[in-house]
Design a protein around this motif. Structure first.
Motif, PDB file in Angstrom:
ATOM      1  N   ASP A 123       0.885  -1.159   0.000  1.00 20.32           N
ATOM      2  CA  ASP A 123       0.000   0.000   0.000  1.00 20.32           C
ATOM      3  C   ASP A 123       0.926   1.213   0.000  1.00 20.32           C
ATOM      4  OD1 ASP A 123      -1.502   2.238   0.780  1.00 20.32           O
ATOM      5  OD2 ASP A 123      -2.691   1.115   2.235  1.00 20.32           O
ATOM      6  N   PRO A 124       0.800   2.127  -0.970  1.00 18.27           N
ATOM      7  CA  PRO A 124       1.743   3.250  -1.045  1.00 18.27           C
ATOM      8  C   PRO A 124       1.699   4.183   0.164  1.00 18.27           C
ATOM      9  CG  PRO A 124       0.013   3.465  -2.705  1.00 18.27           C
ATOM     10  CD  PRO A 124      -0.160   2.132  -2.061  1.00 18.27           C
ATOM     11  N   ALA A 125       0.676   4.090   0.987  1.00 17.31           N
ATOM     12  CA  ALA A 125       0.603   4.919   2.187  1.00 17.31           C
ATOM     13  C   ALA A 125       1.408   4.323   3.343  1.00 17.31           C
ATOM     14  CB  ALA A 125      -0.853   5.110   2.620  1.00 17.31           C
ATOM     15  N   THR A 126       1.704   3.021   3.275  1.00 17.46           N
ATOM     16  CA  THR A 126       2.458   2.377   4.349  1.00 17.46           C
ATOM     17  C   THR A 126       3.756   1.742   3.867  1.00 17.46           C
ATOM     18  OG1 THR A 126       1.137   0.373   4.069  1.00 17.46           O
ATOM     19  CG2 THR A 126       0.423   1.911   5.779  1.00 17.46           C
ATOM     20  N   GLY A 127       3.839   1.366   2.592  1.00 12.03           N
ATOM     21  CA  GLY A 127       5.061   0.797   2.049  1.00 12.03           C
ATOM     22  C   GLY A 127       5.378  -0.573   2.598  1.00 12.03           C
ATOM     23  N   LEU A 128       6.653  -0.910   2.619  1.00  9.99           N
ATOM     24  CA  LEU A 128       7.149  -2.210   3.079  1.00  9.99           C
ATOM     25  C   LEU A 128       6.909  -2.340   4.583  1.00  9.99           C
ATOM     26  CD1 LEU A 128       8.746  -4.839   2.517  1.00  9.99           C
ATOM     27  CD2 LEU A 128      10.830  -3.505   2.925  1.00  9.99           C
ATOM     28  N   THR A 129       6.060  -3.276   4.966  1.00  9.27           N
ATOM     29  CA  THR A 129       5.702  -3.450   6.377  1.00  9.27           C
ATOM     30  C   THR A 129       6.530  -4.559   7.017  1.00  9.27           C
ATOM     31  OG1 THR A 129       3.998  -5.098   5.919  1.00  9.27           O
ATOM     32  CG2 THR A 129       3.313  -2.755   5.881  1.00  9.27           C
ATOM     33  N   ALA A 130       6.445  -4.639   8.344  1.00 11.00           N
ATOM     34  CA  ALA A 130       7.110  -5.730   9.065  1.00 11.00           C
ATOM     35  C   ALA A 130       6.536  -7.072   8.618  1.00 11.00           C
ATOM     36  CB  ALA A 130       6.944  -5.543  10.570  1.00 11.00           C
ATOM     37  N   ALA A 131       5.227  -7.144   8.386  1.00 14.15           N
ATOM     38  CA  ALA A 131       4.608  -8.390   7.926  1.00 14.15           C
ATOM     39  C   ALA A 131       5.130  -8.773   6.540  1.00 14.15           C
ATOM     40  CB  ALA A 131       3.083  -8.253   7.907  1.00 14.15           C
ATOM     41  N   ASP A 132       5.301  -7.790   5.654  1.00  9.64           N
ATOM     42  CA  ASP A 132       5.877  -8.064   4.332  1.00  9.64           C
ATOM     43  C   ASP A 132       7.289  -8.629   4.476  1.00  9.64           C
ATOM     44  OD1 ASP A 132       3.607  -6.952   3.030  1.00  9.64           O
ATOM     45  OD2 ASP A 132       4.554  -4.963   2.937  1.00  9.64           O
ATOM     46  N   ALA A 133       8.092  -8.016   5.343  1.00  6.59           N
ATOM     47  CA  ALA A 133       9.473  -8.468   5.530  1.00  6.59           C
ATOM     48  C   ALA A 133       9.507  -9.891   6.081  1.00  6.59           C
ATOM     49  CB  ALA A 133      10.228  -7.512   6.449  1.00  6.59           C
ATOM     50  N   ARG A 134       8.616 -10.222   7.020  1.00  7.44           N
ATOM     51  CA  ARG A 134       8.565 -11.589   7.552  1.00  7.44           C
ATOM     52  C   ARG A 134       8.158 -12.577   6.462  1.00  7.44           C
ATOM     53  NH1 ARG A 134       6.253  -8.810  11.878  1.00  7.44           N
ATOM     54  NH2 ARG A 134       4.150  -9.351  11.183  1.00  7.44           N
ATOM     55  N   ARG A 135       7.185 -12.195   5.634  1.00  6.42           N
ATOM     56  CA  ARG A 135       6.744 -13.062   4.533  1.00  6.42           C
ATOM     57  C   ARG A 135       7.899 -13.323   3.561  1.00  6.42           C
ATOM     58  NH1 ARG A 135       2.556 -11.323  -0.175  1.00  6.42           N
ATOM     59  NH2 ARG A 135       2.451 -13.336  -1.216  1.00  6.42           N
ATOM     60  N   LEU A 136       8.623 -12.260   3.215  1.00 10.22           N
ATOM     61  CA  LEU A 136       9.765 -12.402   2.308  1.00 10.22           C
ATOM     62  C   LEU A 136      10.841 -13.293   2.908  1.00 10.22           C
ATOM     63  CD1 LEU A 136       9.795  -8.730   1.111  1.00 10.22           C
ATOM     64  CD2 LEU A 136       9.738 -10.698  -0.441  1.00 10.22           C
ATOM     65  N   SER A 137      11.121 -13.110   4.184  1.00 11.25           N
ATOM     66  CA  SER A 137      12.144 -13.906   4.851  1.00 11.25           C
ATOM     67  C   SER A 137      11.759 -15.389   4.871  1.00 11.25           C
ATOM     68  CB  SER A 137      12.347 -13.387   6.274  1.00 11.25           C
ATOM     69  OG  SER A 137      13.347 -14.121   6.927  1.00 11.25           O
ATOM     70  N   ARG A 138      10.496 -15.689   5.195  1.00 11.02           N
ATOM     71  CA  ARG A 138      10.032 -17.087   5.197  1.00 11.02           C
ATOM     72  C   ARG A 138      10.136 -17.681   3.793  1.00 11.02           C
ATOM     73  NH1 ARG A 138       5.884 -14.917   8.429  1.00 11.02           N
ATOM     74  NH2 ARG A 138       4.487 -14.946   6.631  1.00 11.02           N
ATOM     75  N   TRP A 139       9.752 -16.897   2.786  1.00 12.96           N
ATOM     76  CA  TRP A 139       9.801 -17.386   1.415  1.00 12.96           C
ATOM     77  C   TRP A 139      11.247 -17.691   1.010  1.00 12.96           C
ATOM     78  CZ3 TRP A 139      11.981 -15.624  -3.170  1.00 12.96           C
ATOM     79  CH2 TRP A 139      11.542 -16.255  -4.343  1.00 12.96           C
ATOM     80  N   ALA A 140      12.161 -16.772   1.307  1.00  8.00           N
ATOM     81  CA  ALA A 140      13.571 -16.980   0.959  1.00  8.00           C
ATOM     82  C   ALA A 140      14.118 -18.219   1.656  1.00  8.00           C
ATOM     83  CB  ALA A 140      14.401 -15.753   1.317  1.00  8.00           C
ATOM     84  N   ALA A 141      13.755 -18.422   2.907  1.00  6.14           N
ATOM     85  CA  ALA A 141      14.212 -19.614   3.624  1.00  6.14           C
ATOM     86  C   ALA A 141      13.668 -20.866   2.961  1.00  6.14           C
ATOM     87  CB  ALA A 141      13.787 -19.541   5.086  1.00  6.14           C
ATOM     88  N   GLY A 142      12.426 -20.820   2.484  1.00  6.55           N
ATOM     89  CA  GLY A 142      11.829 -21.962   1.802  1.00  6.55           C
ATOM     90  C   GLY A 142      12.493 -22.251   0.475  1.00  6.55           C
ATOM     91  N   VAL A 143      12.828 -21.201  -0.259  1.00  3.67           N
ATOM     92  CA  VAL A 143      13.503 -21.376  -1.549  1.00  3.67           C
ATOM     93  C   VAL A 143      14.891 -21.950  -1.324  1.00  3.67           C
ATOM     94  CG1 VAL A 143      14.527 -20.148  -3.505  1.00  3.67           C
ATOM     95  CG2 VAL A 143      12.202 -19.622  -2.802  1.00  3.67           C
ATOM     96  N   SER A 144      15.600 -21.436  -0.346  1.00  2.00           N
ATOM     97  CA  SER A 144      16.960 -21.920  -0.070  1.00  2.00           C
ATOM     98  C   SER A 144      16.945 -23.356   0.432  1.00  2.00           C
ATOM     99  CB  SER A 144      17.640 -21.018   0.961  1.00  2.00           C
ATOM    100  OG  SER A 144      17.759 -19.718   0.446  1.00  2.00           O
TER     101      SER A 144
END
Length: 175
Positions: free
Chosen positions: A142-163
């Motif tokens: 959402d351009p009013a909030t940008g990259l959130t803590a929840a987004d960062a956690r989702r990305l981190s979990r995804w990267a761990a799954g890919v690795s």
């Protein structure tokens, strides 16, 4: 399939780091900067979140800012300078795909896992992500909030799954 290189994290700027559309009477935490005479409101937390994600991803600027991202944002966000950026060809008038997809395909190729944070994904992005051979994750902000803590956690979990070779299994997320 185990990937030996870290996945790419394609980072848009406007609507992800540079926020807009928020209530100016109650702005989010951040500060204004001027880039080439244009005022941008940078999220206070986006730099720390991106620094954390840089441990699992190779960060790449994926913005119309192109080389200006590396000229202005590393110092403002506490990120390393020299991050790669995508270069976009002028948009064709009759293009049927999102304007960033050709540059992403040129940079990443079909086999490099990647996540893409943007506030303006469209249906062509979703189709592209589903059809792409490599694991691909789209994270909409959402351009009013940008990259959130929840987004960062989702990305981190995804990267761990890919690795680790696991498959997260959600639409748009393939491991």
């Amino acid at each position: 399939m185990r990937h030996t290189r870290r996945p790419l994290l394609l980072v848009d700027i406007d609507g992800v780091i540079s926020l807009f559309g928020f209530d100016h009477a109650r702005p989010p935490a951040g500060r204004f900067i001027t880039v080439d005479g244009i005022i941008h409101f940078l999220s206070q937390d986006s730099g720390a979140r991106l620094r954390g994600l840089a441990e699992q991803f190779e960060l790449v600027w994926c913005s119309g800012w192109e080389e200006k991202a590396d000229e202005h944002l590393p110092f403002a966000l506490g990120l390393p300078s020299g991050l790669p950026h995508l270069t976009f060809a002028p948009a064709a008038e009759s293009t049927e795909r999102h304007w960033k997809l050709d540059a992403i395909d040129r940079f990443a190729g079909p086999d490099r896992p990647l996540a893409w944070i943007d506030d303006a994904h469209d249906q062509t992005c979703a189709v592209w992500a589903q059809e792409r051979p490599a694991p691909t994750l789209l994270v909409a902000t959402d351009p009013a909030t940008g990259l959130t803590a929840a987004d960062a956690r989702r990305l981190s979990r995804w990267a761990a799954g890919v690795s680790g070779g696991s498959e997260p299994g959600q639409a748009g997320e393939r491991g």
